[in-house]
Structure formats: structure tokens, C-alpha cells
Write an enzyme that holds these catalytic residues in place. Structure first.
Site, PDB file in Angstrom:
ATOM      1  N   ASP A  48       1.013  -1.329  -0.035  1.00 16.85           N
ATOM      2  CA  ASP A  48      -0.006   0.072  -0.005  1.00 16.85           C
ATOM      3  C   ASP A  48       1.130   1.297   0.026  1.00 16.85           C
ATOM      4  OD1 ASP A  48      -1.378   2.142   0.935  1.00 16.85           O
ATOM      5  OD2 ASP A  48      -2.589   1.020   2.317  1.00 16.85           O
ATOM      6  N   ILE A  49       0.743   2.092  -1.131  1.00 15.86           N
ATOM      7  CA  ILE A  49       1.744   3.277  -1.192  1.00 15.86           C
ATOM      8  C   ILE A  49       1.337   4.209  -0.018  1.00 15.86           C
ATOM      9  CG2 ILE A  49       0.038   4.607  -2.617  1.00 15.86           C
ATOM     10  CD1 ILE A  49       2.756   5.102  -4.425  1.00 15.86           C
TER      11      ILE A  49
ATOM     12  N   ASP B 151      -5.953   7.215  -5.044  1.00 20.31           N
ATOM     13  CA  ASP B 151      -6.574   8.391  -4.897  1.00 20.31           C
ATOM     14  C   ASP B 151      -7.262   8.521  -3.525  1.00 20.31           C
ATOM     15  OD1 ASP B 151      -6.979  11.054  -5.209  1.00 20.31           O
ATOM     16  OD2 ASP B 151      -8.296  11.079  -6.877  1.00 20.31           O
TER      17      ASP B 151
ATOM     18  N   VAL C 108      -8.802   1.866 -12.409  1.00 26.32           N
ATOM     19  CA  VAL C 108     -10.023   2.365 -12.792  1.00 26.32           C
ATOM     20  C   VAL C 108      -9.851   2.717 -14.273  1.00 26.32           C
ATOM     21  CG1 VAL C 108     -11.659   4.262 -12.675  1.00 26.32           C
ATOM     22  CG2 VAL C 108     -10.838   3.169 -10.462  1.00 26.32           C
TER      23      VAL C 108
HETATM   24  N1  AR6 Z   1      -1.107   1.483  -2.831  1.00 20.18           N
HETATM   25  C1  AR6 Z   1      -0.562   1.044  -4.186  1.00 20.18           C
HETATM   26  N2  AR6 Z   1      -1.185   0.897  -5.263  1.00 20.18           N
HETATM   27  C2  AR6 Z   1      -2.634   0.842  -5.352  1.00 20.18           C
HETATM   28  C3  AR6 Z   1      -3.364   1.207  -4.029  1.00 20.18           C
HETATM   29  C4  AR6 Z   1      -2.500   1.686  -2.954  1.00 20.18           C
HETATM   30  N3  AR6 Z   1      -3.188   1.847  -1.671  1.00 20.18           N
HETATM   31  N4  AR6 Z   1      -4.773   0.992  -4.203  1.00 20.18           N
HETATM   32  C5  AR6 Z   1      -4.777   0.794  -5.734  1.00 20.18           C
HETATM   33  N5  AR6 Z   1      -3.699   0.696  -5.947  1.00 20.18           N
HETATM   34  P1  AR6 Z   1      -6.233   3.413  -9.344  1.00 20.18           P
HETATM   35  P2  AR6 Z   1      -6.023   4.627 -12.339  1.00 20.18           P
HETATM   36  C6  AR6 Z   1      -3.357   0.234  -7.460  1.00 20.18           C
HETATM   37  O1  AR6 Z   1      -7.483   2.889  -9.798  1.00 20.18           O
HETATM   38  O2  AR6 Z   1      -6.269   3.558 -13.041  1.00 20.18           O
HETATM   39  C7  AR6 Z   1      -9.406   7.185  -9.119  1.00 20.18           C
HETATM   40  O3  AR6 Z   1     -10.634   7.104  -8.763  1.00 20.18           O
HETATM   41  C8  AR6 Z   1      -4.200  -0.597  -8.525  1.00 20.18           C
HETATM   42  O4  AR6 Z   1      -4.354  -1.878  -8.297  1.00 20.18           O
HETATM   43  O5  AR6 Z   1      -5.973   4.033  -8.154  1.00 20.18           O
HETATM   44  O6  AR6 Z   1      -4.886   5.725 -12.544  1.00 20.18           O
HETATM   45  C9  AR6 Z   1      -9.033   8.382  -9.369  1.00 20.18           C
HETATM   46  O7  AR6 Z   1      -9.640   9.486  -8.550  1.00 20.18           O
HETATM   47  C10 AR6 Z   1      -3.727  -0.169  -9.628  1.00 20.18           C
HETATM   48  O8  AR6 Z   1      -2.740  -1.109 -10.034  1.00 20.18           O
HETATM   49  O9  AR6 Z   1      -5.668   4.469 -10.580  1.00 20.18           O
HETATM   50  C11 AR6 Z   1      -9.149   8.365 -10.947  1.00 20.18           C
HETATM   51  O10 AR6 Z   1     -10.674   8.695 -11.050  1.00 20.18           O
HETATM   52  C12 AR6 Z   1      -2.965   1.221  -9.773  1.00 20.18           C
HETATM   53  O11 AR6 Z   1      -3.066   1.129  -8.377  1.00 20.18           O
HETATM   54  C13 AR6 Z   1      -8.917   6.844 -11.402  1.00 20.18           C
HETATM   55  O12 AR6 Z   1      -9.336   6.221 -10.189  1.00 20.18           O
HETATM   56  C14 AR6 Z   1      -3.737   2.366 -10.217  1.00 20.18           C
HETATM   57  O13 AR6 Z   1      -5.333   2.027 -10.232  1.00 20.18           O
HETATM   58  C15 AR6 Z   1      -7.677   6.904 -11.786  1.00 20.18           C
HETATM   59  O14 AR6 Z   1      -7.455   5.654 -12.315  1.00 20.18           O
END
Ligand code: AR6
Length: 181
Positions: free
Chosen positions: A22-23, A46, A137
Site C-alpha cells: 500500500d503506497i 486516490d 479504474v
Molecule cells: N497502494 C498502491 N497501489 C494501489 C493502491 C494503494 N493503496 N490502491 C490501488 N492501487 P487506480 P487509475 C493500485 O484505480 O487507474 C481514481 O478514482 C491499483 O491496483 O487507483 O490511474 C482516481 O480518482 C492499480 O494497479 O488509478 C481516478 O478517477 C493502480 O494502483 C482514477 O481512479 C492504479 O489504480 C484513476 O485511475
């Protein structure tokens, strides 16, 4: 590099490190957020960053929206705020592209990494933690996202000493590890 007059940006490549987890638990000068253009929060990374970082981050984001980012942060760009309660000095928010089969948006994804490192340089951040931007997402295929992320960081001219990719699960960690080699 004992004489700063002879120091040129990007003389040494940043070290690339990988962590699974978890970042929001990371300790770094800057933690990068995979945000959306509104900067006002969302799910995934986010949501986690705003939850653990507390309201100070959103407060800064609202100020940015009220000043020079009235229309929001464009895709591929990056901007910094406080890191609130996170173990970091700054959060660098960047907006990844939504994956498209019909259109190649790779340059925009690369731009997220480049622009985030440029902002990190402006701040003087030496360690920067990145999530796998756009792979949640926004549906970007993990292997291709890893290829773009690693190549862009390797090519970047930056004073950042360590770029840490923080991958949420085992599979994404393995994909990045294969890419870093
Ligand atoms: N730590 C590290 N990586 C994570 C974490 C965490 N806590 N949580 C999820 N991931 P995403 P996007 C991974 O959806 O695709 C948001 O609603 C996850 O498994 O967070 O750029 C924003 O507001 C995936 O591999 O970002 C935007 O609307 C990666 O982080 C939208 O999502 C990115 O997933 C952005 O979508």
C-alpha cells in the site's frame, strides 16, 4: 559531484526499487497520486491517499482549483500538495489517461512519470514513490503500463535519486520486476 557548478541535472540515473504493498504506508520525500482532473478525490490510490493523508491534502487541492487550475489538472500533467499525515513531504498528483483500444495514449502515460519527476525536481525531492498509474479504474494493461513506466523513468533527466514503484498486488509486482530485469 563535489562542485555544484559542475552538476548537471540527470547526471546519474535514478535507482529503481520495487515494493509490493500500500503506497500510503511508504516513507518517501514525495508520494505520487493517480488522481483525476478534478483533484477532488476518487477511488483506488486516490481514495487511499486522501483517507490516510487527511483533509489537508484536499484543502490544498481545492486551493489549486480555486486559483490556476480552475478547469482541473489536464491528463499527463502533475502538481504538488502537502502530504498531510502521510510519511512524506509532498503528494504529487498526476492524471493518467484512460486506456483506449482505438487511440494510442502512451505519450500521455509517459508524460505522467516525466512531469511528476519534473515537479519532484522543482521541490528538491530525492525519493519518489509511484503507483502503477492508469492500471486500475483507467484499465491500462499492466505489462504495457510497466514498460512505459520503467522506460520513461530510465530516460528521465532528473535529480531524483530513487524512484520506488509500489505495486498493490503480487501480479503487478511480478510484472514490474520482469520489466526492471
Ligand atoms: N497502494 C498502491 N497501489 C494501489 C493502491 C494503494 N493503496 N490502491 C490501488 N492501487 P487506480 P487509475 C493500485 O484505480 O487507474 C481514481 O478514482 C491499483 O491496483 O487507483 O490511474 C482516481 O480518482 C492499480 O494497479 O488509478 C481516478 O478517477 C493502480 O494502483 C482514477 O481512479 C492504479 O489504480 C484513476 O485511475
Amino acid at each position: 559531484m563535489t562542485d555544484p557548478r559542475h552538476h548537471e541535472r540527470g547526471e546519474a540515473d535514478p535507482a529503481i526499487t520495487l515494493v509490493q504493498g500500500d503506497i500510503t504506508r511508504e516513507s518517501a520525500d514525495a508520494i505520487v497520486n493517480a488522481a483525476n482532473s478534478s483533484l477532488l478525490g476518487g477511488g483506488g490510490v486516490d481514495g487511499a491517499i486522501h483517507r490516510r493523508g487527511g483533509p489537508a491534502i484536499l484543502e490544498d487541492c481545492r486551493k489549486l482549483r480555486a486559483s490556476h487550475l480552475g478547469k482541473g489538472l489536464p491528463t499527463g500533467r502533475a502538481v504538488a500538495t502537502t502530504a498531510g499525515d502521510l510519511d512524506a513531504r509532498w503528494v504529487i498528483h498526476t492524471v493518467g489517461p484512460v486506456f483506449s483500444e482505438a487511440e494510442d495514449r502512451s505519450d500521455l502515460l509517459a508524460s505522467c512519470y516525466r512531469e511528476s519527476l519534473r515537479v519532484a525536481d522543482e521541490l528538491g525531492a530525492r525519493t519518489v514513490a509511484f503507483p502503477a498509474i492508469s492500471t486500475g479504474v483507467y484499465r491500462w494493461p499492466m505489462r504495457d503500463a510497466a514498460r512505459i513506466a520503467v522506460a520513461t523513468v530510465r530516460a528521465a533527466e532528473t535529480d531524483v535519486a530513487e524512484v520506488r514503484f509500489v505495486l498493490f498486488d503480487e501480479r503487478s509486482y511480478a510484472v514490474f520486476a520482469a520489466e526492471v530485469g
